[in-house]
Design a protein around this motif. Structure first.
Motif, PDB file in Angstrom:
ATOM      1  N   GLY A  57       0.813  -1.205   0.000  1.00  0.00           N
ATOM      2  CA  GLY A  57       0.000   0.000   0.000  1.00  0.00           C
ATOM      3  C   GLY A  57       0.849   1.257   0.000  1.00  0.00           C
ATOM      4  N   ALA A  58       1.893   1.280   0.839  1.00  0.00           N
ATOM      5  CA  ALA A  58       2.779   2.437   0.893  1.00  0.00           C
ATOM      6  C   ALA A  58       3.484   2.661  -0.444  1.00  0.00           C
ATOM      7  CB  ALA A  58       3.802   2.257   2.011  1.00  0.00           C
ATOM      8  N   ALA A  59       3.919   1.579  -1.069  1.00  0.00           N
ATOM      9  CA  ALA A  59       4.636   1.678  -2.338  1.00  0.00           C
ATOM     10  C   ALA A  59       3.740   2.217  -3.445  1.00  0.00           C
ATOM     11  CB  ALA A  59       5.192   0.310  -2.722  1.00  0.00           C
ATOM     12  N   GLN A  60       2.555   1.629  -3.582  1.00  0.00           N
ATOM     13  CA  GLN A  60       1.702   2.026  -4.695  1.00  0.00           C
ATOM     14  C   GLN A  60       1.016   3.362  -4.438  1.00  0.00           C
ATOM     15  OE1 GLN A  60      -0.543  -1.700  -5.260  1.00  0.00           O
ATOM     16  NE2 GLN A  60       0.729  -2.079  -7.061  1.00  0.00           N
ATOM     17  N   GLY A  61       0.908   3.768  -3.182  1.00  0.00           N
ATOM     18  CA  GLY A  61       0.371   5.082  -2.900  1.00  0.00           C
ATOM     19  C   GLY A  61       1.359   6.190  -3.183  1.00  0.00           C
ATOM     20  N   ALA A  62       2.643   5.901  -3.043  1.00  0.00           N
ATOM     21  CA  ALA A  62       3.666   6.939  -3.181  1.00  0.00           C
ATOM     22  C   ALA A  62       4.241   7.023  -4.583  1.00  0.00           C
ATOM     23  CB  ALA A  62       4.802   6.676  -2.188  1.00  0.00           C
ATOM     24  N   ALA A  63       4.368   5.896  -5.275  1.00  0.00           N
ATOM     25  CA  ALA A  63       5.077   5.881  -6.554  1.00  0.00           C
ATOM     26  C   ALA A  63       4.207   6.437  -7.674  1.00  0.00           C
ATOM     27  CB  ALA A  63       5.515   4.452  -6.893  1.00  0.00           C
ATOM     28  N   CYS A  64       4.786   7.315  -8.463  1.00  0.00           N
ATOM     29  CA  CYS A  64       4.126   7.827  -9.665  1.00  0.00           C
ATOM     30  C   CYS A  64       5.012   7.431 -10.845  1.00  0.00           C
ATOM     31  CB  CYS A  64       3.956   9.340  -9.584  1.00  0.00           C
ATOM     32  SG  CYS A  64       3.097  10.042 -11.000  1.00  0.00           S
ATOM     33  N   VAL A  65       4.557   6.478 -11.637  1.00  0.00           N
ATOM     34  CA  VAL A  65       5.369   5.917 -12.720  1.00  0.00           C
ATOM     35  C   VAL A  65       4.794   6.348 -14.059  1.00  0.00           C
ATOM     36  CG1 VAL A  65       6.130   3.787 -13.829  1.00  0.00           C
ATOM     37  CG2 VAL A  65       6.093   3.950 -11.328  1.00  0.00           C
ATOM     38  N   ALA A  66       5.600   7.027 -14.845  1.00  0.00           N
ATOM     39  CA  ALA A  66       5.167   7.423 -16.187  1.00  0.00           C
ATOM     40  C   ALA A  66       4.990   6.188 -17.059  1.00  0.00           C
ATOM     41  CB  ALA A  66       6.197   8.367 -16.803  1.00  0.00           C
ATOM     42  N   ASP A  67       4.070   6.272 -17.979  1.00  0.00           N
ATOM     43  CA  ASP A  67       3.829   5.146 -18.875  1.00  0.00           C
ATOM     44  C   ASP A  67       5.057   4.889 -19.747  1.00  0.00           C
ATOM     45  OD1 ASP A  67       2.445   3.087 -20.116  1.00  0.00           O
ATOM     46  OD2 ASP A  67       1.586   4.425 -21.639  1.00  0.00           O
ATOM     47  N   ARG A  68       5.302   3.628 -20.040  1.00  0.00           N
ATOM     48  CA  ARG A  68       6.355   3.221 -20.966  1.00  0.00           C
ATOM     49  C   ARG A  68       5.689   2.380 -22.061  1.00  0.00           C
ATOM     50  NH1 ARG A  68      11.032   3.798 -17.618  1.00  0.00           N
ATOM     51  NH2 ARG A  68      10.339   5.240 -15.982  1.00  0.00           N
ATOM     52  N   PRO A  69       6.201   2.400 -23.276  1.00  0.00           N
ATOM     53  CA  PRO A  69       5.512   1.709 -24.379  1.00  0.00           C
ATOM     54  C   PRO A  69       5.470   0.197 -24.247  1.00  0.00           C
ATOM     55  CG  PRO A  69       7.648   2.569 -25.093  1.00  0.00           C
ATOM     56  CD  PRO A  69       7.388   3.151 -23.742  1.00  0.00           C
ATOM     57  N   TRP A  70       6.253  -0.373 -23.315  1.00  0.00           N
ATOM     58  CA  TRP A  70       6.294  -1.828 -23.156  1.00  0.00           C
ATOM     59  C   TRP A  70       5.635  -2.294 -21.863  1.00  0.00           C
ATOM     60  CZ3 TRP A  70       8.974  -1.219 -18.822  1.00  0.00           C
ATOM     61  CH2 TRP A  70       9.952  -0.219 -18.769  1.00  0.00           C
ATOM     62  N   LEU A  71       5.030  -1.402 -21.097  1.00  0.00           N
ATOM     63  CA  LEU A  71       4.268  -1.839 -19.924  1.00  0.00           C
ATOM     64  C   LEU A  71       2.930  -2.433 -20.370  1.00  0.00           C
ATOM     65  CD1 LEU A  71       4.904   1.074 -17.401  1.00  0.00           C
ATOM     66  CD2 LEU A  71       5.830  -1.247 -17.306  1.00  0.00           C
ATOM     67  N   SER A  72       2.484  -3.458 -19.660  1.00  0.00           N
ATOM     68  CA  SER A  72       1.246  -4.121 -20.064  1.00  0.00           C
ATOM     69  C   SER A  72       0.046  -3.201 -19.879  1.00  0.00           C
ATOM     70  CB  SER A  72       1.042  -5.417 -19.280  1.00  0.00           C
ATOM     71  OG  SER A  72       0.891  -5.153 -17.897  1.00  0.00           O
ATOM     72  N   ARG A  73      -0.925  -3.370 -20.739  1.00  0.00           N
ATOM     73  CA  ARG A  73      -2.203  -2.668 -20.661  1.00  0.00           C
ATOM     74  C   ARG A  73      -3.319  -3.699 -20.739  1.00  0.00           C
ATOM     75  NH1 ARG A  73      -3.139   2.874 -19.580  1.00  0.00           N
ATOM     76  NH2 ARG A  73      -1.194   3.963 -20.004  1.00  0.00           N
ATOM     77  N   ARG A  74      -4.403  -3.437 -20.008  1.00  0.00           N
ATOM     78  CA  ARG A  74      -5.563  -4.348 -20.026  1.00  0.00           C
ATOM     79  C   ARG A  74      -5.125  -5.777 -19.701  1.00  0.00           C
ATOM     80  NH1 ARG A  74      -9.909  -2.762 -23.821  1.00  0.00           N
ATOM     81  NH2 ARG A  74      -9.713  -4.856 -24.669  1.00  0.00           N
ATOM     82  N   PHE A  75      -4.191  -5.882 -18.755  1.00  0.00           N
ATOM     83  CA  PHE A  75      -3.634  -7.191 -18.418  1.00  0.00           C
ATOM     84  C   PHE A  75      -4.716  -8.199 -18.075  1.00  0.00           C
ATOM     85  CE2 PHE A  75      -2.651 -10.032 -14.868  1.00  0.00           C
ATOM     86  CZ  PHE A  75      -1.690 -10.840 -15.449  1.00  0.00           C
ATOM     87  N   LEU A  76      -5.582  -7.829 -17.149  1.00  0.00           N
ATOM     88  CA  LEU A  76      -6.538  -8.807 -16.638  1.00  0.00           C
ATOM     89  C   LEU A  76      -7.481  -9.281 -17.733  1.00  0.00           C
ATOM     90  CD1 LEU A  76      -7.039 -10.180 -13.982  1.00  0.00           C
ATOM     91  CD2 LEU A  76      -8.683  -8.392 -13.390  1.00  0.00           C
ATOM     92  N   ARG A  77      -7.959  -8.371 -18.562  1.00  0.00           N
ATOM     93  CA  ARG A  77      -8.867  -8.745 -19.649  1.00  0.00           C
ATOM     94  C   ARG A  77      -8.213  -9.769 -20.572  1.00  0.00           C
ATOM     95  NH1 ARG A  77     -13.305  -6.595 -22.153  1.00  0.00           N
ATOM     96  NH2 ARG A  77     -13.339  -4.831 -20.680  1.00  0.00           N
ATOM     97  N   ASP A  78      -6.984  -9.490 -20.984  1.00  0.00           N
ATOM     98  CA  ASP A  78      -6.315 -10.376 -21.939  1.00  0.00           C
ATOM     99  C   ASP A  78      -5.859 -11.677 -21.289  1.00  0.00           C
ATOM    100  OD1 ASP A  78      -6.720  -8.470 -23.878  1.00  0.00           O
ATOM    101  OD2 ASP A  78      -4.728  -7.582 -23.667  1.00  0.00           O
TER     102      ASP A  78
END
Length: 378
Positions: A148-169
């Protein structure tokens, strides 16, 4: 040039240049030990601990040419959930260290090498410590706080190779046994009849029926940089840090989605008894919220709760798979030992019932937060 290793077939090729980059000068042939991983995944050629002298890094070879079942095939699409080069990109970018201030990190990358045949070799730190597969519950709960602490604090810019719609696919690729959800005969198999809780058939059929609604809700929730394969086999307690392995799926997810994966997966592979899941999940969720608050996160916590509950849809395919394989021998993760079929079915049945409760909570909570109501049950 490559240095062939003595021993059983399946030992990796070890190019001399890679060995020099990792070990420097050493005498004698390296010793190689295969490590447990998912052998079905088409992006993983293998994982080994390679020892020479007093050093023992981990070698993971990524590939796009491995023959496997369609549901685990490697993809050349950088946004696909199983993009074959993603883990190399994540390590090269430094994203495995973005959560370090909260006590979470990936192994150190020692070197990465492009091989002539097109594969990529990742030489990684061999992390000493206790895998989460053997943790007591309080350590899992502390892990939830750090997450929770990690994901609340980190702001990560999108990268072209990060997964999108992971759960759906990801769940869309898993179709084994879908037709059995409506089969009386499948639900009357002795192991299923005797060890699945009453009402589970109705709940799992509805979860499958509502899949699209759950996915739309999750895709509309607040976003976070997520690991997306967070479960005890990928987590090691290494003193002050908790080290997360296998970043191959990393990308965009709902805030709360990683915790929604970690909790049931703690039980599905028998690392935590199913009877302890409700209290464990409640304590871990509270700890995650505590970490979020400490990070400065000020969003509506009900949206995090909705993400954790709606993540139950990730496992709607598992019921069908269990119906299809109810008569097969059951093995533990890694295939090292046989698991009692009765134990396997009973424990997983209890987790599926827990997830059915989470799904009901999501259907109730979503309209209160402005989402459309779920379709009526069949």
């Amino acid at each position: 040039m490559t240095t062939p290793l003595p021993g059983a077939p399946g030992s990796p090729a070890l190019p001399r240049g890679e060995l020099r980059a990792v070990f420097g000068e050493f005498t004698g042939p390296p010793e190689c030990t295969p490590l447990v991983h998912n052998p079905r995944n088409g992006v993983t050629a293998g994982v080994w601990r390679v020892r020479a002298g007093d050093r023992s890094p981990v070698l993971k070879v990524l590939t796009r040419s491995k023959r496997t079942k369609a549901g685990w095939a490697a993809s050349a699409d950088p946004r696909h959930w199983n993009y074959w080069r993603r883990e190399a990109e994540v390590y090269a970018s430094g994203l495995t260290g973005v959560w370090r201030s909260s006590g979470l990190r990936g192994p150190r990358l020692l070197t990465a090498a492009e091989r002539p045949g097109g594969d990529v070799a990742l030489w990684l730190e061999d992390v000493p410590g206790e895998p989460a597969t053997g943790w007591p519950l309080d350590r899992h709960i502390e892990h939830a706080r750090r997450l929770g602490a990690a994901q609340g604090a980190a702001c990560v810019a999108d990268r072209p190779w990060l997964s999108r719609r992971f759960l759906r696919d990801y769940i869309g690729a898993k179709t084994l046994g879908e037709e059995l959800l409506d089969s009386d005969e499948a639900w009357q198999q002795p192991l299923v009849r005797d060890h699945f809780p009453p009402g589970l058939r109705r709940d799992m059929v509805r979860l499958r029926h509502d899949r699209e609604w759950f996915l739309r809700v999750l895709e509309a929730l607040p976003r976070a940089f997520c690991h997306l394969d967070l479960w005890p086999a990928n987590v090691i307690d290494a003193g002050p840090d908790t080290v997360l392995l296998d970043w191959a799926f990393a990308g965009d997810g709902a805030l709360g989605e990683d915790l929604g994966n970690y909790l049931p997966d703690s039980v599905f592979d028998l690392f935590v008894p199913a009877a302890r899941l409700p209290r464990y999940a409640a304590a871990a969720y509270d700890a995650c919220l505590h970490g979020l608050r400490d990070s400065g996160h000020s969003g509506d916590e009900r949206l995090v709760r909705l993400a954790v509950c709606a993540s139950a849809v990730k496992y709607d395919w598992l019921t069908a798979q269990m119906l299809a394989r109810a008569g097969e021998e059951q093995l533990d993760y890694g295939g090292g030992r046989t698991v009692s079929a009765e134990l396997h079915c009973r424990e997983r049945g209890l987790v599926l019932a827990f997830l059915a409760d989470r799904a009901r909570e999501a259907r109730t909570l979503a309209p209160l937060l402005g989402f459309p109501e779920a379709p009526s049950g069949r």
